[in-house]
Scaffold this motif. Structure first.
Motif, PDB file in Angstrom:
ATOM      1  N   HIS A 168       0.787  -0.754  -0.577  1.00  0.00           N
ATOM      2  CA  HIS A 168      -0.696  -0.525   0.127  1.00  0.00           C
ATOM      3  C   HIS A 168       1.394   0.971   0.048  1.00  0.00           C
ATOM      4  O   HIS A 168       0.626   2.058  -0.154  1.00  0.00           O
ATOM      5  CB  HIS A 168      -1.002  -0.169   1.139  1.00  0.00           C
ATOM      6  N   LYS A 169       2.195   1.164   0.799  1.00  0.00           N
ATOM      7  CA  LYS A 169       3.138   1.957   0.775  1.00  0.00           C
ATOM      8  C   LYS A 169       3.680   2.655  -0.808  1.00  0.00           C
ATOM      9  O   LYS A 169       3.797   3.392  -1.307  1.00  0.00           O
ATOM     10  CB  LYS A 169       4.028   1.771   1.207  1.00  0.00           C
ATOM     11  N   LEU A 170       3.924   1.006  -1.431  1.00  0.00           N
ATOM     12  CA  LEU A 170       4.780   1.720  -2.796  1.00  0.00           C
ATOM     13  C   LEU A 170       3.601   1.436  -3.347  1.00  0.00           C
ATOM     14  O   LEU A 170       3.524   2.067  -4.203  1.00  0.00           O
ATOM     15  CB  LEU A 170       4.553  -0.166  -3.175  1.00  0.00           C
ATOM     16  N   PHE A 171       2.052   1.628  -3.285  1.00  0.00           N
ATOM     17  CA  PHE A 171       1.057   2.344  -3.960  1.00  0.00           C
ATOM     18  C   PHE A 171       1.205   3.512  -4.368  1.00  0.00           C
ATOM     19  O   PHE A 171       0.746   4.418  -5.072  1.00  0.00           O
ATOM     20  CB  PHE A 171      -0.173   1.750  -3.820  1.00  0.00           C
ATOM     21  N   LYS A 172       1.158   4.201  -3.284  1.00  0.00           N
ATOM     22  CA  LYS A 172       1.434   6.035  -2.937  1.00  0.00           C
ATOM     23  C   LYS A 172       2.426   6.112  -3.627  1.00  0.00           C
ATOM     24  O   LYS A 172       1.650   7.428  -4.499  1.00  0.00           O
ATOM     25  CB  LYS A 172       0.775   5.839  -1.608  1.00  0.00           C
ATOM     26  N   LEU A 173       3.533   5.499  -3.552  1.00  0.00           N
ATOM     27  CA  LEU A 173       4.391   6.018  -4.318  1.00  0.00           C
ATOM     28  C   LEU A 173       4.298   6.385  -5.623  1.00  0.00           C
ATOM     29  O   LEU A 173       4.345   7.112  -6.296  1.00  0.00           O
ATOM     30  CB  LEU A 173       6.031   5.732  -4.067  1.00  0.00           C
ATOM     31  N   LEU A 174       3.663   5.125  -6.568  1.00  0.00           N
ATOM     32  CA  LEU A 174       3.731   4.790  -7.907  1.00  0.00           C
ATOM     33  C   LEU A 174       2.583   6.035  -7.782  1.00  0.00           C
ATOM     34  O   LEU A 174       2.389   6.543  -9.791  1.00  0.00           O
ATOM     35  CB  LEU A 174       3.544   3.753  -8.288  1.00  0.00           C
ATOM     36  N   GLU A 175       1.458   6.071  -7.356  1.00  0.00           N
ATOM     37  CA  GLU A 175      -0.211   7.433  -7.595  1.00  0.00           C
ATOM     38  C   GLU A 175       1.349   8.633  -7.783  1.00  0.00           C
ATOM     39  O   GLU A 175       0.934   8.962  -8.272  1.00  0.00           O
ATOM     40  CB  GLU A 175      -0.774   7.526  -6.897  1.00  0.00           C
ATOM     41  N   LYS A 176       1.816   8.755  -7.063  1.00  0.00           N
ATOM     42  CA  LYS A 176       2.584  10.211  -7.269  1.00  0.00           C
ATOM     43  C   LYS A 176       3.562  10.322  -8.514  1.00  0.00           C
ATOM     44  O   LYS A 176       3.780  11.651  -8.588  1.00  0.00           O
ATOM     45  CB  LYS A 176       3.330  10.745  -5.830  1.00  0.00           C
ATOM     46  N   ALA A 177       4.048   8.880  -9.035  1.00  0.00           N
ATOM     47  CA  ALA A 177       5.253   9.317 -10.353  1.00  0.00           C
ATOM     48  C   ALA A 177       3.954   9.140 -11.779  1.00  0.00           C
ATOM     49  O   ALA A 177       5.139   9.675 -12.047  1.00  0.00           O
ATOM     50  CB  ALA A 177       5.838   7.683  -9.995  1.00  0.00           C
ATOM     51  N   VAL A 178       3.731   8.910 -11.208  1.00  0.00           N
ATOM     52  CA  VAL A 178       2.301   8.658 -12.294  1.00  0.00           C
ATOM     53  C   VAL A 178       1.834  10.035 -12.937  1.00  0.00           C
ATOM     54  O   VAL A 178       1.759  10.169 -14.387  1.00  0.00           O
ATOM     55  CB  VAL A 178       1.339   7.839 -12.794  1.00  0.00           C
ATOM     56  N   LYS A 179       2.114  11.142 -12.350  1.00  0.00           N
ATOM     57  CA  LYS A 179       1.228  12.161 -12.499  1.00  0.00           C
ATOM     58  C   LYS A 179       2.258  13.315 -12.915  1.00  0.00           C
ATOM     59  O   LYS A 179       1.630  14.480 -12.916  1.00  0.00           O
ATOM     60  CB  LYS A 179       0.802  13.123 -10.531  1.00  0.00           C
ATOM     61  N   THR A 180       3.550  13.350 -12.267  1.00  0.00           N
ATOM     62  CA  THR A 180       4.947  14.356 -13.479  1.00  0.00           C
ATOM     63  C   THR A 180       5.656  13.489 -14.090  1.00  0.00           C
ATOM     64  O   THR A 180       5.098  11.927 -13.933  1.00  0.00           O
ATOM     65  CB  THR A 180       5.539  14.930 -12.306  1.00  0.00           C
ATOM     66  N   ASN A 181       6.202  14.055 -14.797  1.00  0.00           N
ATOM     67  CA  ASN A 181       7.341  13.044 -15.386  1.00  0.00           C
ATOM     68  C   ASN A 181       8.240  13.060 -14.988  1.00  0.00           C
ATOM     69  O   ASN A 181       9.659  13.334 -15.514  1.00  0.00           O
ATOM     70  CB  ASN A 181       8.201  14.081 -16.865  1.00  0.00           C
ATOM     71  N   ILE A 182       8.481  13.380 -13.624  1.00  0.00           N
ATOM     72  CA  ILE A 182       9.934  13.259 -12.863  1.00  0.00           C
ATOM     73  C   ILE A 182      10.440  11.694 -13.130  1.00  0.00           C
ATOM     74  O   ILE A 182       9.624  10.723 -12.780  1.00  0.00           O
ATOM     75  CB  ILE A 182       9.412  13.038 -10.967  1.00  0.00           C
ATOM     76  N   THR A 183      12.104  12.138 -12.754  1.00  0.00           N
ATOM     77  CA  THR A 183      13.092  10.829 -12.821  1.00  0.00           C
ATOM     78  C   THR A 183      12.387   9.666 -12.464  1.00  0.00           C
ATOM     79  O   THR A 183      12.388  10.154 -10.841  1.00  0.00           O
ATOM     80  CB  THR A 183      14.056  10.969 -13.155  1.00  0.00           C
ATOM     81  N   VAL A 184      12.509   8.446 -12.139  1.00  0.00           N
ATOM     82  CA  VAL A 184      12.245   7.313 -11.064  1.00  0.00           C
ATOM     83  C   VAL A 184      13.804   6.704 -11.125  1.00  0.00           C
ATOM     84  O   VAL A 184      13.874   5.920 -11.948  1.00  0.00           O
ATOM     85  CB  VAL A 184      10.795   7.034 -11.608  1.00  0.00           C
ATOM     86  N   SER A 185      13.893   6.595  -9.830  1.00  0.00           N
ATOM     87  CA  SER A 185      15.004   5.529  -9.633  1.00  0.00           C
ATOM     88  C   SER A 185      14.669   4.288  -8.743  1.00  0.00           C
ATOM     89  O   SER A 185      14.027   4.513  -7.379  1.00  0.00           O
ATOM     90  CB  SER A 185      16.057   6.059  -9.042  1.00  0.00           C
ATOM     91  N   ILE A 186      14.894   2.937  -9.723  1.00  0.00           N
ATOM     92  CA  ILE A 186      13.337   2.026  -8.692  1.00  0.00           C
ATOM     93  C   ILE A 186      15.188   0.965  -7.650  1.00  0.00           C
ATOM     94  O   ILE A 186      15.971   0.861  -8.721  1.00  0.00           O
ATOM     95  CB  ILE A 186      12.827   0.935  -9.762  1.00  0.00           C
ATOM     96  N   THR A 187      14.770   1.068  -6.755  1.00  0.00           N
ATOM     97  CA  THR A 187      15.893  -0.117  -6.063  1.00  0.00           C
ATOM     98  C   THR A 187      14.820  -1.480  -5.066  1.00  0.00           C
ATOM     99  O   THR A 187      13.764  -1.520  -5.118  1.00  0.00           O
ATOM    100  CB  THR A 187      16.661   0.524  -4.941  1.00  0.00           C
ATOM    101  N   GLY A 188      16.287  -2.584  -4.750  1.00  0.00           N
ATOM    102  CA  GLY A 188      15.334  -3.611  -4.788  1.00  0.00           C
ATOM    103  C   GLY A 188      16.184  -5.171  -4.679  1.00  0.00           C
ATOM    104  O   GLY A 188      16.730  -4.813  -5.906  1.00  0.00           O
ATOM    105  N   GLU A 189      16.123  -5.658  -3.924  1.00  0.00           N
ATOM    106  CA  GLU A 189      16.460  -7.199  -3.959  1.00  0.00           C
ATOM    107  C   GLU A 189      16.205  -7.495  -5.999  1.00  0.00           C
ATOM    108  O   GLU A 189      15.167  -7.590  -6.471  1.00  0.00           O
ATOM    109  CB  GLU A 189      16.306  -8.192  -3.595  1.00  0.00           C
ATOM    110  N   THR A 190      17.206  -8.739  -6.295  1.00  0.00           N
ATOM    111  CA  THR A 190      17.118  -9.146  -7.603  1.00  0.00           C
ATOM    112  C   THR A 190      15.681  -9.743  -7.921  1.00  0.00           C
ATOM    113  O   THR A 190      15.490 -10.777  -6.079  1.00  0.00           O
ATOM    114  CB  THR A 190      18.091 -10.067  -7.831  1.00  0.00           C
TER     115      THR A 190
END
Length: 455
Positions: free
Chosen positions: A157-179
């Motif tokens: 749910h925390k991730l969804f909130k971030l993604l909703e912010k990501a789609v509203k602008t053209n800001i560069t997105v850096s995704i991190t996480g384990e393989t």
């Protein structure tokens, strides 16, 4: 047009004999359903029927042809309109084509053949355009966050909130996480939920391309730029123009190329290898890595200026072990998909199988879970998957053994439990592998059973 589907064509012509002539030409194709109108008013009153194509006489008694064209385009922008005129006026033709007419045909001896071919090409193009739009809508629906990322845990749910912010602008997105946490899937979800969804999404795995070829892959090259460059090549940045480029495993990029990438990002332009022409680009940049870029900057392995350019909106994907019961939701999704894809009878996980999945930490994350479930479905004797069919790959190590704070006794029990599962509860073999007495193993098992029973 799709097979077995008629195309509706409106013929707008005030000359009765010429309307019969046009109707006869087009009626030779049984896939066309024709309707004839003699005035602009008649046509406009029937636009709600949404024809597939319109042939329009430019000189109608009640309305100016240019006005009718504008009205059609305002209501049905994707419907091809072919202007047919008794006067061959180049200036008028050019003006109408600029305003959206598909073609302009003079009434002469070649009208019959030209009309036949122009209508066929216009309908084929409209059909292809509609098909592409449908595919784009399907892709966009496929990558809705709730469909793409399965789970109901607080971390998701925390991730969804971030993604909703990501789609509203053209800001560069850096995704991190384990393989194995699904970084490319998240990148696609961001793109296809943004206003760039109808433009290209171009993924590039930096780690999968030989270092000497990455520059050409990203920025392109001219013919003869180097040995083996037999043809001109369009780079991935140009290919992604108007859309998004996804640079996966960005931490694997060579320092020299990092400097060139920084310039491209700053100037928003590329120059092909061996060329001088500056090509302006307009792309959204999404990057991903399983490495710690901040630490790489400290170690001199990644440019600090590029790091801050790429940081943008940081999105950290949680490992599967931190997603509570999402494991079971995802497992069910993979199982249902696998049996459907392989035309198998429906299957389900036993309570023991579920318990075994929940106890495992999945160092390979979602990717590992998918492999485990598919193997279990193949091994199962019936519709029920038992704990015995849930088999974990012993090659994968749990590198996060000490991620949780536990007592030494808890760690010891965890290690013993792991080896008992690995060697099918063969106490003698486990005692040999761990170089401890079998009585020690029995004692720990008994103590933990007492603790668990009192909880």
């Amino acid at each position: 047009m799709p097979d077995n589907q008629q195309a509706t064509i409106f013929i707008v012509e005030d000359d009765l004999s010429y309307s019969v002539f046009l109707s006869h030409i087009l009626s030779l194709n049984p896939d066309y359903e024709l309707k004839i109108f003699h005035t602009g008013t008649e046509l406009i009153n029937h636009l709600n029927e949404k024809p597939d194509l319109i042939t329009l006489d430019y000189s109608l008694p009640d309305m100016d042809g240019e006005h009718i064209l504008n009205t059609i385009k305002s209501q049905l922008p994707d419907v091809p309109v072919i202007i047919i005129s008794g006067q061959e006026d180049v200036k008028t033709a050019v003006s109408l084509l600029r305003k959206g007419a598909y073609d302009y045909l003079p009434k002469d001896g070649e009208t019959k053949d030209r009309l036949w071919h122009v209508v066929r090409h216009a309908l084929d193009g409209a059909s292809l355009k509609a098909e592409v739009e449908n595919l784009r809508r399907e892709v966009a629906n496929k990558y809705e966050f709730e469909r793409t990322i399965i789970g109901n845990s607080p971390a998701i749910h925390k991730l969804f909130k971030l993604l909703e912010k990501a789609v509203k602008t053209n800001i560069t997105v850096s995704i991190t996480g384990e393989t194995g946490t699904g970084k490319e899937l998240v990148a696609k979800a961001i793109h296809f939920n943004s206003n760039r969804r109808s433009k290209p999404f171009v993924p590039v795995n930096i780690a999968a391309i030989p270092k000497e070829l990455i520059e050409s892959e990203l920025f392109g090259h001219e013919k003869g730029a180097f040995t083996g460059a037999f043809n001109k090549r369009i780079g991935k940045f140009e290919e992604a123009h108007g859309g998004s480029i996804f640079l996966d495993e960005i931490g694997e990029m060579d320092l020299n190329l990092q400097a060139k990438l920084l310039r491209v990002i700053q100037e928003r332009e590329v120059v092909k290898i061996g060329g001088n022409l500056v090509q302006k680009i307009e792309v959204r940049i999404i990057v991903a890595t399983h490495r710690n870029l901040a630490q790489m900057v400290k170690d001199g392995e990644f440019r600090e200026d590029l790091y801050y350019r790429l940081l943008g909106l940081p999105v950290m994907l949680p490992p599967l072990r931190d997603r509570d019961n999402d494991v079971l939701m995802i497992a069910k999704h993979f199982l249902d998909h696998f049996v459907h894809e392989n035309q198998m009878d429906p299957m389900f996980l036993s309570e023991q199988a579920k318990s075994k999945l929940l106890q495992y930490r999945f160092p390979g994350n979602v990717r590992e879970l998918k492999s485990v479930i598919e193997l279990a479905a193949v091994l199962a004797a019936g519709s029920e998957i038992t704990a015995e069919e849930i088999r974990f790959n012993s090659v994968l190590r749990d590198d996060n053994l000490i991620a949780e704070e536990m007592t030494l006794k808890d760690y010891t029990f965890k290690i013993i439990t792991h080896f008992l599962e690995k060697y099918d509860h063969n106490v003698m073999l486990v005692a040999e592998k761990l170089d401890i007495g079998k009585s020690t193993i029995y004692r720990y098992i008994k103590e933990m059973e007492i603790v668990n029973s009192n909880q």
